[in-house]
Design an enzyme around this catalytic site. Sequence first.
Site, short mmCIF file in Angstrom:
data_model
loop_
_atom_site.label_atom_id
_atom_site.label_comp_id
_atom_site.label_asym_id
_atom_site.label_seq_id
_atom_site.Cartn_x
_atom_site.Cartn_y
_atom_site.Cartn_z
CE1 TYR A 1 -3.05 -3.01 0.53
CE2 TYR A 1 -3.54 -2.23 2.74
CZ TYR A 1 -3.74 -3.14 1.72
OH TYR A 1 -4.64 -4.17 1.90
CG HIS B 1 -0.55 -8.79 0.81
ND1 HIS B 1 -0.27 -7.44 0.77
CD2 HIS B 1 -1.86 -8.89 0.50
CE1 HIS B 1 -1.37 -6.77 0.44
NE2 HIS B 1 -2.35 -7.63 0.26
#
Length: 258
Positions: A40, A98
């Site tokens: 991000y 992730h």
Amino acid sequence: MRQLPPVGLGTMGLDGPTGVTAIKTAIELGYRHLDTAQIYDNEEVVGAAVEQSPTARNELTIATKVWADSLPPEQVFNTTTESAAKLGVETIDLLYVHRPIDTYDPETTLPAFEQLVDEGLVSNVGLSNFTIEEIETAHNVLSSPISAHQTELHPLFYQPALIDHAREHNYTVVGYSPLAGGAVFELPTLVEIAEKHESTPAAVSIAWLTEKENVVVIPKATSKTHLRANIEAKSLELDPEDVAAIESIEAERELFAE
């Protein structure tokens, strides 16, 4: 790991001063679970908001994720150290793999995560975007329990088998994109249920998920109005027929397929 609150804050896309303000506002409104990720590119934004907030650090659960290109052991160590520095924390409360793709190897990646726990840099290990089979493999490799599994979860992408598996194995499902990228506002079933309860489709979707005993959600929002509405949605009580109607929706839309 401490029990995660029903509604946390997803921070993907929260950047710069606006992002800091949104996260600080969320904390002021009672959010205690903040979720970010290396990919991000906003861990420093989350860290700045936490630093500027008067809320004690030990009241917050801060989670981040190691991206798929950094899952060999040495890169796990290096990138997690960098994440902790960006977040401004000594210990990351929850660290996820992730996605189980690219450089992920359960036999080498997962022991590296556990070593970070042993060293005190991480408190809990989580998985994200795994299938049940991949979770089972991870479970067999890890010597410590899986704390959480983060997955896309909303009325258009409902995964009851994953929720059942989490319940059976005592870990938390963290549902991201619970509003289906805004699609819930156009779903006739949710619109009808919202009108019945004098509420909103967003609140209905959040309430539907958080009523499940081992599920929490992390919707993203920036305005104070939406942040407050999301965290208050957990108090909406749906009727059994509402739940059945939502879970009978046949259309499927996965927003973040691999």
